[in-house]
Design a protein around this motif. Structure first.
Motif, short mmCIF file in Angstrom:
data_model
loop_
_atom_site.label_atom_id
_atom_site.label_comp_id
_atom_site.label_asym_id
_atom_site.label_seq_id
_atom_site.Cartn_x
_atom_site.Cartn_y
_atom_site.Cartn_z
N UNK A 96 -6.38 5.05 -6.37
CA UNK A 96 -5.55 3.30 -6.64
C UNK A 96 -4.70 2.85 -6.95
N UNK A 97 -3.51 3.46 -7.45
CA UNK A 97 -2.21 3.03 -6.98
C UNK A 97 -2.13 2.54 -5.45
N UNK A 98 -2.57 2.81 -4.68
CA UNK A 98 -2.34 2.09 -2.75
C UNK A 98 -3.11 0.94 -3.05
N UNK A 107 -2.27 -2.28 -13.29
CA UNK A 107 -3.79 -3.11 -13.03
C UNK A 107 -4.86 -1.68 -12.46
N UNK A 108 -4.38 -1.76 -11.43
CA UNK A 108 -5.32 -0.36 -11.18
C UNK A 108 -5.09 1.33 -11.50
N UNK A 109 -4.10 1.49 -11.73
CA UNK A 109 -3.68 2.52 -12.57
C UNK A 109 -4.82 3.24 -13.86
N UNK A 110 -4.91 4.60 -13.53
CA UNK A 110 -5.71 4.79 -14.86
C UNK A 110 -4.78 5.64 -15.99
N UNK A 111 -5.55 4.38 -17.71
CA UNK A 111 -4.91 5.07 -18.23
C UNK A 111 -4.76 6.47 -18.26
N UNK A 112 -3.15 7.02 -19.23
CA UNK A 112 -2.70 8.22 -19.14
C UNK A 112 -3.85 8.99 -20.30
N UNK A 131 0.70 -1.33 -0.04
CA UNK A 131 -0.45 -0.09 0.21
C UNK A 131 0.91 1.05 -0.34
N UNK A 132 1.77 0.92 1.10
CA UNK A 132 2.54 2.39 0.28
C UNK A 132 3.45 3.00 -0.58
N UNK A 133 3.97 1.75 -0.64
CA UNK A 133 4.49 1.62 -2.51
C UNK A 133 3.80 2.06 -3.75
N UNK A 134 2.85 1.59 -3.44
CA UNK A 134 1.16 1.90 -4.37
C UNK A 134 0.43 3.71 -3.99
N UNK A 135 0.80 4.16 -3.30
CA UNK A 135 0.62 5.49 -2.79
C UNK A 135 1.81 6.60 -3.48
N UNK A 136 3.31 5.85 -3.27
CA UNK A 136 4.16 6.44 -3.87
C UNK A 136 3.87 6.97 -5.28
N UNK A 137 3.59 5.70 -5.35
CA UNK A 137 3.45 5.65 -6.86
C UNK A 137 2.37 6.79 -7.46
N UNK A 138 1.39 6.68 -6.55
CA UNK A 138 0.11 7.27 -7.35
C UNK A 138 0.28 8.72 -6.88
N UNK A 139 0.82 9.22 -6.50
CA UNK A 139 1.22 10.74 -6.10
C UNK A 139 2.74 11.25 -6.61
N UNK A 174 0.03 13.77 -13.70
CA UNK A 174 -1.12 14.23 -13.05
C UNK A 174 -1.22 13.27 -11.96
N UNK A 175 -0.38 13.91 -11.19
CA UNK A 175 -1.11 13.08 -9.20
C UNK A 175 -1.88 13.76 -9.07
N UNK A 176 -2.61 12.88 -8.07
CA UNK A 176 -4.06 13.43 -7.43
C UNK A 176 -4.98 12.60 -6.96
N UNK A 177 -5.88 13.22 -5.90
CA UNK A 177 -6.24 11.76 -4.94
C UNK A 177 -6.23 10.61 -5.23
N UNK A 178 -8.03 10.68 -6.05
CA UNK A 178 -8.14 9.35 -7.12
C UNK A 178 -7.24 8.80 -7.57
N UNK A 179 -6.32 9.00 -8.28
CA UNK A 179 -4.53 8.29 -8.75
C UNK A 179 -4.21 7.94 -7.36
#
Length: 228
Positions: A153-155, A210-215, A133-141, A145-150
């Protein structure tokens, strides 16, 4: 991202091998032949600390590697290094906190035969899930185009991927390496500890992907009208 995750898994395994078994019961408690109370207490404490070191390294290095791999590497250095540092802190914190949360309980209710894969999966799943979860949070931020929804989802992807990696480890370890005590907090053999690191690292990366939204598609550039 998968290649970077594999490198992080191997690095965490290598560092973990150097620190494996660092904490041990005292010689005084080990020498008591008929009083196992003190020895069992110290074994629980040492096992929890060894797991915290091993899985803190796994979560921290995985978060660092995946955060840096997803960073934009454009603009200020802080923007590029920030996700990696966040992943290092969040992943390590997840591995350490999860270990101190569940390993004492795991020792308390551990099956003496060492064959209860379900109990082992629950304990390892909490630890590795928090690290993922921590690693996914870092990727999502990170990213352009970082943001809370991304980030959410990454976390979530990192958490679910790490849990799937846990299942793979428990099945492979329990079926292929029945004598290596894979249901312990930290497995007894070098090969099974490597399987744990690689399974969690690859599972976390796959979950994030898998959870990362498309660019988002680039904006269309209006075509200049031709002059007849």
């Amino acid at each position: 991202m998968l290649f970077v995750a594999c490198i992080a898994g191997f690095a965490a395994w290598g560092c973990g091998e150097m620190t494996n078994g660092f904490f041990r019961p005292s010689e005084e408690s080990s020498a008591r032949r008929f009083d196992f109370g003190a020895l069992n207490r110290e074994l629980r404490i040492a096992g929890t600390r060894n797991a915290a070191v091993s899985y803190g390294l796994l979560g921290g290095l995985l978060g660092l590697a995946l955060g840096l791999s997803a960073a934009p590497w454009k603009g200020p250095a802080a923007r590029s290094l920030g996700p990696g540092l966040l992943g290092l802190i969040a992943g390590a914190a997840g591995g350490v906190a999860g270990s101190y949360l569940v390993i004492p309980i795991h020792f308390e209710y551990k099956d003496p035969s060492g064959t209860d894969m379900l109990q082992s999966a629950r304990a390892h799943g909490v630890i590795w899930g928090l690290a993922g979860l921590g690693a996914g949070l870092a990727v999502g931020l990170s990213g352009p185009h970082p943001g809370r929804p991304i980030a959410v989802r990454s976390a979530l992807g990192g958490l679910i991927g790490a849990l799937l990696g846990t299942v793979v480890y428990e099945l492979v370890g329990g079926l292929a390496f029945p004598l290596d005590r894979t249901t312990d907090a930290v497995a007894a053999s070098t090969s099974t500890r490597l399987i744990a690191c690689i399974s969690v690292a690859i599972g976390t990366a796959l979950g994030i992907l898998a959870f990362r939204p498309p660019a988002p598609a680039p904006p269309e550039v209006p075509q200049a009208e031709s002059v007849p």
